[in-house]
Design a protein around this motif. Structure first.
Motif, mmCIF file in Angstrom:
data_model
loop_
_atom_site.group_PDB
_atom_site.id
_atom_site.type_symbol
_atom_site.label_atom_id
_atom_site.label_comp_id
_atom_site.label_asym_id
_atom_site.label_seq_id
_atom_site.Cartn_x
_atom_site.Cartn_y
_atom_site.Cartn_z
ATOM 1 N N ALA A 42 0.833 -1.203 0.000
ATOM 2 C CA ALA A 42 0.000 0.000 0.000
ATOM 3 C C ALA A 42 0.869 1.254 0.000
ATOM 4 O O ALA A 42 0.558 2.246 -0.685
ATOM 5 C CB ALA A 42 -0.934 -0.002 1.209
ATOM 6 N N HIS A 43 1.960 1.211 0.741
ATOM 7 C CA HIS A 43 2.861 2.360 0.812
ATOM 8 C C HIS A 43 3.458 2.675 -0.551
ATOM 9 O O HIS A 43 3.478 3.827 -0.993
ATOM 10 C CB HIS A 43 3.964 2.068 1.825
ATOM 11 C CG HIS A 43 4.896 3.213 2.047
ATOM 12 N ND1 HIS A 43 6.090 3.088 2.697
ATOM 13 C CD2 HIS A 43 4.825 4.518 1.673
ATOM 14 C CE1 HIS A 43 6.697 4.250 2.734
ATOM 15 N NE2 HIS A 43 5.947 5.136 2.113
ATOM 16 N N LEU A 44 3.929 1.659 -1.241
ATOM 17 C CA LEU A 44 4.520 1.880 -2.563
ATOM 18 C C LEU A 44 3.493 2.442 -3.538
ATOM 19 O O LEU A 44 3.827 3.250 -4.415
ATOM 20 C CB LEU A 44 5.126 0.584 -3.090
ATOM 21 C CG LEU A 44 6.347 0.066 -2.320
ATOM 22 C CD1 LEU A 44 6.836 -1.255 -2.908
ATOM 23 C CD2 LEU A 44 7.480 1.093 -2.312
ATOM 24 N N LYS A 45 2.229 2.031 -3.390
ATOM 25 C CA LYS A 45 1.173 2.590 -4.230
ATOM 26 C C LYS A 45 0.934 4.058 -3.891
ATOM 27 O O LYS A 45 0.680 4.879 -4.795
ATOM 28 C CB LYS A 45 -0.116 1.790 -4.065
ATOM 29 C CG LYS A 45 -0.058 0.380 -4.619
ATOM 30 C CD LYS A 45 0.140 0.361 -6.130
ATOM 31 C CE LYS A 45 -1.086 0.865 -6.873
ATOM 32 N NZ LYS A 45 -0.920 0.755 -8.355
ATOM 33 N N ALA A 46 1.015 4.414 -2.614
ATOM 34 C CA ALA A 46 0.864 5.816 -2.223
ATOM 35 C C ALA A 46 1.958 6.664 -2.862
ATOM 36 O O ALA A 46 1.695 7.740 -3.422
ATOM 37 C CB ALA A 46 0.913 5.947 -0.694
ATOM 38 N N VAL A 47 3.190 6.190 -2.793
ATOM 39 C CA VAL A 47 4.313 6.908 -3.387
ATOM 40 C C VAL A 47 4.135 7.016 -4.901
ATOM 41 O O VAL A 47 4.341 8.085 -5.503
ATOM 42 C CB VAL A 47 5.644 6.204 -3.045
ATOM 43 C CG1 VAL A 47 6.807 6.853 -3.803
ATOM 44 C CG2 VAL A 47 5.900 6.244 -1.536
ATOM 45 N N GLU A 48 3.746 5.915 -5.529
ATOM 46 C CA GLU A 48 3.550 5.903 -6.981
ATOM 47 C C GLU A 48 2.483 6.908 -7.406
ATOM 48 O O GLU A 48 2.676 7.679 -8.366
ATOM 49 C CB GLU A 48 3.153 4.498 -7.428
ATOM 50 C CG GLU A 48 2.825 4.380 -8.906
ATOM 51 C CD GLU A 48 2.236 3.022 -9.269
ATOM 52 O OE1 GLU A 48 1.590 2.928 -10.334
ATOM 53 O OE2 GLU A 48 2.406 2.055 -8.487
#
Length: 352
Positions: free
Chosen positions: A95-101
């Motif tokens: 989920a974090h990587l999706k937020a950054v993306e």
């Protein structure tokens, strides 16, 4: 009955979600569905994916400003899915990587646009989002310090208030925060990463290194004044609901908050976690803060007592504005209109 961890997240942070960009109906829908904490990240990620798909469609249609808005909302929903979800590190990181993306996809289409930046620190990198006001050649800049569970992807509303007043913003993830929580443990001596950030800023030709302010939220409300006590290049400081000092006891704090501190401090157990917490202190340092400082606290804050703000204000050596807001919760997100514009006005005045 709902999981007490879900109830704690709702009761402590509901106004923050909405004030920082989650649509109210999304908050109501997701939290109504969520009975178990183990479902929290999945439900928020599913809602974030709706906004993400809308962003992709707007991008394909050439509606860049709309795409930026959709992707920013997607980023903040993904962020709140992961913000305290250390119960499942793999799901949290996805989920974090999706937020950054999503926030990175929004950056070039925002008004004004933003730039993803990487700052060298202790042999690795700290990542941030740099935005500059339109038409400024060498703008003053506000370095934005995150808290225990906030990250740069949550900062859009705060950034926009500074940018509208002619100030650049650099929201960055420091040790134990956001993208840096995997490589680095929480660093109570926050002057160290801030020094690296300012050293990096001084090398840029589009920022005025003589006009640097610092801003911090929640635990970042400790980090910012801590850095200002040691870093003389900081010209003004805003501290929102930060602790003056922490004890080794976590009694009375939500269990999800305590476990997140343990994980992000990379401590094996609560005894080791308490030793890290004891390093969080402004005792002996607050008197070294000579730059102007604006301190915000709420009288109904259940996480950081208003006494912390009063003690900091009493000990600083420079000009001080202490804004104690009656009825304000943690970071006064329930009454955000009582300090967000006011502190941005104040910062703009200091850096001009």
């Amino acid at each position: 009955m709902k999981d007490p961890r879900v109830e704690a997240a709702i009761s402590h942070w509901a106004p923050r979600f909405v004030a920082n960009g989650v649509p109210l109906t999304d908050f109501q829908d997701v939290t109504t569905q969520c009975e178990r904490w183990e479902d929290w990240c999945r439900l928020w990620s599913a809602r974030a994916a709706i906004h993400e798909a809308m962003g992709a469609r707007a991008l394909e249609e050439g509606s860049m400003l709309s795409a930026a808005g959709h992707y920013t909302r997607a980023a903040v929903c993904y962020h709140f899915g992961k913000f305290l979800f250390v119960v499942n590190p793999e799901e949290m990181k996805r989920a974090h990587l999706k937020a950054v993306e999503c926030r990175s996809k929004a950056l070039p289409h925002l008004r004004p646009p933003g730039e993803r930046v990487a700052i060298p620190y202790e042999g690795k990198l700290l990542y941030g989002n740099l935005r500059k006001p339109a038409g400024a050649s060498r703008a003053p800049v506000v370095v934005m310090c995150m808290g225990l569970d906030s990250a740069k992807e949550e900062m859009d509303d705060y950034e926009n208030r500074f940018l509208a007043r002619g100030l650049a913003t650099l929201a960055f993830d420091g040790p134990g925060q956001g993208e840096a929580e995997y490589d680095f443990a929480i660093c109570p001596e926050y002057e160290r990463p801030v020094k690296a950030v300012i050293d990096w800023l001084e090398k840029r030709s589009d920022i005025d290194p003589g006009r640097i302010g610092i801003w911090g939220v929640s635990l970042g409300g400790y980090y910012a004044p801590r850095a200002a006590a040691f870093e003389r290049r900081i010209k003004a400081c805003v501290a929102l609901s930060g602790p003056y000092a922490r004890s080794a006891s976590f009694e009375g704090r939500p269990s999800i908050n305590v476990e997140t501190f343990r994980v992000r401090s990379k401590s094996a157990d609560l005894e080791a976690t308490g030793k890290v917490a004891l390093r969080i202190t402004l005792e002996g340092a607050a008197k070294n803060i000579t730059c102007p400082i604006y301190i915000v606290a709420g009288t109904k804050d259940r996480l950081t007592s208003v006494e912390n703000a009063k003690r900091l204000a009493a000990e600083v050596s420079g000009p001080c504005v202490l804004s104690v807001i009656e009825g304000g919760n943690h970071v006064v997100n329930n009454l955000w209109y009582r300090y967000r514009d006011q502190s941005a006005d104040w910062m703009a005045t200091q850096l001009r």
